[in-house]
Design a protein around this motif. Structure first.
Motif, PDB file in Angstrom:
ATOM      1  N   GLN A 109     -12.550  15.660  18.489  1.00 47.84           N
ATOM      2  CA  GLN A 109     -13.432  16.805  18.693  1.00 47.84           C
ATOM      3  C   GLN A 109     -14.640  16.787  17.765  1.00 47.84           C
ATOM      4  OE1 GLN A 109     -11.708  20.666  18.042  1.00 47.84           O
ATOM      5  NE2 GLN A 109     -10.982  20.164  16.001  1.00 47.84           N
ATOM      6  N   LEU A 110     -14.649  15.886  16.789  1.00 47.93           N
ATOM      7  CA  LEU A 110     -15.811  15.749  15.912  1.00 47.93           C
ATOM      8  C   LEU A 110     -16.871  14.900  16.595  1.00 47.93           C
ATOM      9  CD1 LEU A 110     -14.112  15.080  12.465  1.00 47.93           C
ATOM     10  CD2 LEU A 110     -15.145  17.200  13.264  1.00 47.93           C
ATOM     11  N   GLU A 111     -18.057  15.432  16.711  1.00 48.08           N
ATOM     12  CA  GLU A 111     -19.152  14.733  17.376  1.00 48.08           C
ATOM     13  C   GLU A 111     -19.463  13.383  16.724  1.00 48.08           C
ATOM     14  OE1 GLU A 111     -23.705  15.944  17.757  1.00 48.08           O
ATOM     15  OE2 GLU A 111     -22.342  17.478  18.516  1.00 48.08           O
ATOM     16  N   GLU A 112     -19.330  13.317  15.395  1.00 49.15           N
ATOM     17  CA  GLU A 112     -19.686  12.111  14.652  1.00 49.15           C
ATOM     18  C   GLU A 112     -18.559  11.081  14.600  1.00 49.15           C
ATOM     19  OE1 GLU A 112     -19.651  15.211  13.366  1.00 49.15           O
ATOM     20  OE2 GLU A 112     -21.756  15.739  13.332  1.00 49.15           O
ATOM     21  N   ALA A 113     -17.378  11.416  15.095  1.00 47.38           N
ATOM     22  CA  ALA A 113     -16.231  10.498  15.002  1.00 47.38           C
ATOM     23  C   ALA A 113     -16.422   9.310  15.941  1.00 47.38           C
ATOM     24  CB  ALA A 113     -14.942  11.241  15.348  1.00 47.38           C
ATOM     25  N   PHE A 114     -15.963   8.150  15.487  1.00 49.60           N
ATOM     26  CA  PHE A 114     -16.009   6.959  16.336  1.00 49.60           C
ATOM     27  C   PHE A 114     -14.749   6.143  16.098  1.00 49.60           C
ATOM     28  CE2 PHE A 114     -18.246   6.050  12.423  1.00 49.60           C
ATOM     29  CZ  PHE A 114     -17.765   4.812  12.038  1.00 49.60           C
ATOM     30  N   PHE A 115     -14.340   5.401  17.112  1.00 49.85           N
ATOM     31  CA  PHE A 115     -13.126   4.604  17.066  1.00 49.85           C
ATOM     32  C   PHE A 115     -13.478   3.149  16.797  1.00 49.85           C
ATOM     33  CE2 PHE A 115     -10.020   1.916  19.339  1.00 49.85           C
ATOM     34  CZ  PHE A 115      -8.891   2.253  18.614  1.00 49.85           C
ATOM     35  N   VAL A 116     -12.771   2.536  15.856  1.00 51.95           N
ATOM     36  CA  VAL A 116     -12.945   1.112  15.579  1.00 51.95           C
ATOM     37  C   VAL A 116     -11.674   0.417  16.043  1.00 51.95           C
ATOM     38  CG1 VAL A 116     -13.293  -0.640  13.806  1.00 51.95           C
ATOM     39  CG2 VAL A 116     -14.414   1.590  13.588  1.00 51.95           C
ATOM     40  N   PRO A 117     -11.749  -0.410  17.094  1.00 52.12           N
ATOM     41  CA  PRO A 117     -10.545  -1.071  17.607  1.00 52.12           C
ATOM     42  C   PRO A 117      -9.983  -2.097  16.627  1.00 52.12           C
ATOM     43  CG  PRO A 117     -12.495  -1.874  18.738  1.00 52.12           C
ATOM     44  CD  PRO A 117     -12.949  -0.776  17.827  1.00 52.12           C
ATOM     45  N   GLU A 118      -8.692  -2.399  16.804  1.00 57.53           N
ATOM     46  CA  GLU A 118      -8.058  -3.422  15.968  1.00 57.53           C
ATOM     47  C   GLU A 118      -8.786  -4.742  16.117  1.00 57.53           C
ATOM     48  OE1 GLU A 118      -3.890  -4.198  16.448  1.00 57.53           O
ATOM     49  OE2 GLU A 118      -3.439  -2.060  16.451  1.00 57.53           O
ATOM     50  N   GLN A 119      -8.856  -5.470  15.017  1.00 60.47           N
ATOM     51  CA  GLN A 119      -9.454  -6.799  15.054  1.00 60.47           C
ATOM     52  C   GLN A 119      -8.885  -7.642  13.917  1.00 60.47           C
ATOM     53  OE1 GLN A 119     -13.746  -6.332  14.507  1.00 60.47           O
ATOM     54  NE2 GLN A 119     -13.349  -4.252  13.890  1.00 60.47           N
ATOM     55  N   THR A 120      -8.995  -8.946  14.056  1.00 60.89           N
ATOM     56  CA  THR A 120      -8.517  -9.858  13.020  1.00 60.89           C
ATOM     57  C   THR A 120      -9.426  -9.731  11.808  1.00 60.89           C
ATOM     58  OG1 THR A 120      -7.714 -11.383  14.701  1.00 60.89           O
ATOM     59  CG2 THR A 120      -8.026 -12.270  12.481  1.00 60.89           C
ATOM     60  N   ASP A 123     -17.952   6.787   4.951  1.00 59.40           N
ATOM     61  CA  ASP A 123     -17.248   7.463   6.029  1.00 59.40           C
ATOM     62  C   ASP A 123     -15.913   7.969   5.530  1.00 59.40           C
ATOM     63  OD1 ASP A 123     -18.992   6.963   8.333  1.00 59.40           O
ATOM     64  OD2 ASP A 123     -18.464   4.853   8.057  1.00 59.40           O
ATOM     65  N   LEU A 124     -15.254   8.707   6.387  1.00 57.33           N
ATOM     66  CA  LEU A 124     -13.848   9.030   6.202  1.00 57.33           C
ATOM     67  C   LEU A 124     -13.100   8.213   7.237  1.00 57.33           C
ATOM     68  CD1 LEU A 124     -13.961  12.903   5.815  1.00 57.33           C
ATOM     69  CD2 LEU A 124     -13.601  11.206   4.025  1.00 57.33           C
ATOM     70  N   THR A 125     -12.017   7.579   6.841  1.00 54.55           N
ATOM     71  CA  THR A 125     -11.235   6.787   7.784  1.00 54.55           C
ATOM     72  C   THR A 125      -9.835   7.356   7.892  1.00 54.55           C
ATOM     73  OG1 THR A 125     -10.557   5.253   6.043  1.00 54.55           O
ATOM     74  CG2 THR A 125     -12.512   4.670   7.289  1.00 54.55           C
ATOM     75  N   ILE A 126      -9.276   7.191   9.070  1.00 54.18           N
ATOM     76  CA  ILE A 126      -7.921   7.662   9.324  1.00 54.18           C
ATOM     77  C   ILE A 126      -7.344   6.788  10.425  1.00 54.18           C
ATOM     78  CG2 ILE A 126      -8.694   9.408  10.993  1.00 54.18           C
ATOM     79  CD1 ILE A 126      -6.464  11.241   9.863  1.00 54.18           C
ATOM     80  N   ASN A 127      -6.049   6.461  10.335  1.00 47.91           N
ATOM     81  CA  ASN A 127      -5.483   5.602  11.368  1.00 47.91           C
ATOM     82  C   ASN A 127      -5.378   6.363  12.686  1.00 47.91           C
ATOM     83  OD1 ASN A 127      -3.034   7.025  11.471  1.00 47.91           O
ATOM     84  ND2 ASN A 127      -2.071   5.704   9.971  1.00 47.91           N
ATOM     85  N   LYS A 128      -5.241   5.611  13.775  1.00 51.32           N
ATOM     86  CA  LYS A 128      -5.328   6.166  15.121  1.00 51.32           C
ATOM     87  C   LYS A 128      -4.322   7.298  15.369  1.00 51.32           C
ATOM     88  CE  LYS A 128      -5.192   4.790  19.964  1.00 51.32           C
ATOM     89  NZ  LYS A 128      -4.975   3.692  20.897  1.00 51.32           N
ATOM     90  N   GLU A 129      -3.080   7.094  14.968  1.00 53.38           N
ATOM     91  CA  GLU A 129      -2.047   8.103  15.228  1.00 53.38           C
ATOM     92  C   GLU A 129      -2.381   9.430  14.541  1.00 53.38           C
ATOM     93  OE1 GLU A 129      -1.358   4.986  14.081  1.00 53.38           O
ATOM     94  OE2 GLU A 129      -0.743   4.172  16.028  1.00 53.38           O
TER      95      GLU A 129
END
Length: 126
Positions: free
Chosen positions: A47-58, A32-38
């Motif tokens: 706007q990317l159909e394939e984008a998904f958010f991974v919430p913060e976790q320990t 994947d490509l990763t980028i921080n939330k901000e």
């Protein structure tokens, strides 16, 4: 979009949680490509159909060195298995590998070539 936000956007390699828990020594099967939330919000990754958010976790954070000609696989993280057991933890998500260093060596006959990754492994208490 990803190319417009380089180098804030990084390539990552994933070993899925279910593969770690059910396979002997699973290999990475997802890139994947990763980028921080901000930055994702700024560059409108939503706007990317394939984008998904991974919430913060320990997470457990570690680094590993992988032979340049080998697949990224769980065997390079045997120290994590011991750490989990000793600290009553279990894996709670996918292991994400982010490249730190992937050196190019001019000498094609070099016997040792390695890639270095930082690894984020989500965990929770037993």
């Amino acid at each position: 979009i990803a190319m417009n936000c380089m180098p804030l956007c990084r390539h990552s390699i994933t070993i899925k949680k279910e593969d770690i828990l059910t396979q002997d020594l699973p290999e990475s099967t997802y890139c994947d490509l990763t980028i921080n939330k901000e930055n994702a919000e700024f560059f409108d990754f939503s706007q990317l159909e394939e984008a998904f958010f991974v919430p913060e976790q320990t997470c457990i954070y570690t680094c590993c060195k992988i032979d340049a000609f080998d697949s990224v696989n769980w065997s390079y993280l045997s120290h994590v298995d011991r750490f989990l057991i000793e600290n009553n933890l279990k894996i709670n998500g996918n292991a994400e590998f982010l490249p730190i260093l992937n050196p190019l060596i001019a000498d094609e006959d070099a016997s040792e070539r390695y890639r270095y990754f930082e690894v984020w492994i989500p965990v929770t208490s037993l």
